[in-house]
Design a protein around this motif. Structure first.
Motif, short mmCIF file in Angstrom:
data_model
loop_
_atom_site.label_atom_id
_atom_site.label_comp_id
_atom_site.label_asym_id
_atom_site.label_seq_id
_atom_site.Cartn_x
_atom_site.Cartn_y
_atom_site.Cartn_z
N ILE A 213 0.85 -1.20 0.00
CA ILE A 213 0.00 0.00 0.00
C ILE A 213 0.88 1.25 0.00
N ALA A 214 1.95 1.21 0.82
CA ALA A 214 2.86 2.37 0.90
C ALA A 214 3.51 2.65 -0.44
N VAL A 215 3.97 1.58 -1.12
CA VAL A 215 4.60 1.75 -2.44
C VAL A 215 3.59 2.31 -3.44
N HIS A 216 2.36 1.78 -3.39
CA HIS A 216 1.29 2.24 -4.30
C HIS A 216 1.04 3.74 -4.12
N GLU A 217 0.87 4.16 -2.86
CA GLU A 217 0.58 5.59 -2.61
C GLU A 217 1.79 6.46 -2.93
N ALA A 218 3.00 5.95 -2.63
CA ALA A 218 4.22 6.70 -2.96
C ALA A 218 4.34 6.87 -4.47
N GLY A 219 3.87 5.87 -5.22
CA GLY A 219 3.88 5.96 -6.69
C GLY A 219 3.02 7.11 -7.19
N HIS A 220 1.80 7.22 -6.62
CA HIS A 220 0.93 8.35 -6.98
C HIS A 220 1.64 9.68 -6.71
N ALA A 221 2.22 9.77 -5.50
CA ALA A 221 2.85 11.03 -5.08
C ALA A 221 4.02 11.39 -5.99
N THR A 222 4.86 10.38 -6.30
CA THR A 222 6.06 10.63 -7.12
C THR A 222 5.68 11.10 -8.52
N VAL A 223 4.76 10.36 -9.15
CA VAL A 223 4.40 10.71 -10.54
C VAL A 223 3.74 12.09 -10.59
#
Length: 400
Positions: A213-223
């Protein structure tokens, strides 16, 4: 609220009904109720009649009368049309009506002489939201430094009822924390609660799932941080709320028109979650359902509604009259249907590949962000700035 305000200002008798009050199983009751209503209003004239949810009575006639029987709703509508502008003129009686389905109303009801003016009540903009906040904040004991302009900026797309709900919810949150006054943080918590749902502290999440979940949300934030037109991020959380396991909160600009590159950037940011799972774990999960739904809807709108696709061209299959709901035929041929499906798929896959490319280039920062998320559970814009530096495009200033 508008009708109440008009009646209050006019200082005349005010009759308020809803459209469903006229519709009854027994034949002729609806029409007789319309007659009675107008008779009462005439006796008390000058008077104002307000009919809420008029689409219950005023739906377009004749097209879909599958029952073949004497339709009660049609009789009621005919009586209403006659009363509003029939042979005997109803002097000094003003009729106001409200509906959120203006597209299905009968044409005869909307012509001049019956409802002369149609007022479209849109969602409030930032200035209007500030004033609505000031109205709903009057009964609350609030902190002296509470900035209503800040609250208005935090609630884009909220209606008047939503704002009333935010104020109520903030007061409840402050009371739970035994505070003597409602503070700014209570309002922010209330907005989170309304947009995302209740925090579920008791949901059992395994460490592997938490990392996913953390990686998924971090992906949104990064992009979204890397793209020019993506909405500015406020915070990212992996605390489960409602049905979502985590969320990235944005503060979208209030745009009136949207360009294709803005839509594509938003789609790319939405695909960032699934792309991050692919980049980090080399596999994907079911956690991206709402993202996929949003992206597919946006891609379909670009191709079939707004005419923003080169192969389909400047054509829209959107019907603003709402009459096509009952048609069983599509407005395009089978060949075009295949082309539309291909174009929607190409749009979504293109943005997915773009998101993967962006995340591969910034993989270390993505993992760093995910680790901070696991540790803190909620991170804010400042934490992103510490990892990525300032946003490369600067802040987008909107005119207010």
């Amino acid at each position: 609220l508008l009708a109440k305000a008009v009646a209050g200002e006019a200082k005349v008798p005010f009759f308020s009904l809803s459209g469903s009050d006229f519709v009854e199983m027994f034949v002729g009751v609806g029409a007789s109720r319309v007659r009675d209503l107008f008779k009462q209003a005439k006796d008390k004239s000058p008077a104002i009649i307000f009919i809420d949810e008029i689409d219950a009575v005023g739906r377009a006639r004749g097209k879909n009368n599958f029952s073949g029987s004497n339709d009660e709703r049609e009789n009621t509508l005919n009586q209403l049309l006659t009363e509003m502008d029939g042979f005997g003129t109803n002097t000094h009686v003003i009729v106001l009506a409200a509906t959120n389905r203006a597209d299905i109303l009968d044409k005869a009801l909307m012509r001049a002489g019956r409802f002369d003016r149609q007022i479209y009540v849109d969602l409030p903009d930032i200035r209007e939201r500030k004033e609505i906040f000031e109205v709903h904040l009057t009964p609350l004991k609030k902190a002296d430094d509470l900035d209503t302009e800040f609250l208005a900026k935090q609630t884009p797309g909220f209606s008047g009822a939503d704002i009333a709900n935010v104020c109520n919810e903030a007061a409840l949150i402050a009371a739970r924390k035994n505070k003597t006054q409602v503070e700014r943080q209570d309002f922010l918590d209330a907005v989170d609660r309304i947009v995302g749902g209740l925090e579920k502290k008791n949901k059992i999440v395994t460490p592997e799932e938490k990392r996913a979940i953390a990686v998924h949300e971090a992906g949104h934030a990064t992009v979204s941080w890397m793209l020019e037109h993506a909405a500015p991020l406020i915070k990212v959380t992996i605390v489960p709320r409602g049905q979502s396991l985590g969320a990235a909160w944005y503060l979208p600009e209030e745009r009136l028109i949207v360009r294709p590159n803005q839509m594509l950037d938003e789609m790319c940011a939405t695909m960032g979650g699934r792309a991050a799972e692919e980049v980090v774990f080399d596999t994907i999960s079911t956690g991206a359902l709402s993202d996929l739904e949003k992206v597919t809807r946006q891609a379909r709108a670009m191709v079939t509604i707004y005419g923003l696709n080169d192969k389909i061209g400047n054509i829209t299959y959107y019907d603003s009259s709402g009459q096509s709901e009952y048609n069983f035929s599509k407005p395009y041929s089978e060949e075009t249907a295949v082309l539309i499906d291909k174009e929607i798929s190409a749009l979504v896959e293109g943005q997915y590949k773009r998101a993967i490319q962006l995340l591969k280039e910034n993989k270390e920062k993505l993992l760093q962000l995910a680790d901070i998320l696991i540790e803190k559970e909620v991170i804010f814009k400042d934490d992103l700035e510490a990892i990525f530096g300032k946003r490369p495009f600067g802040e987008i200033h909107t005119l207010t």
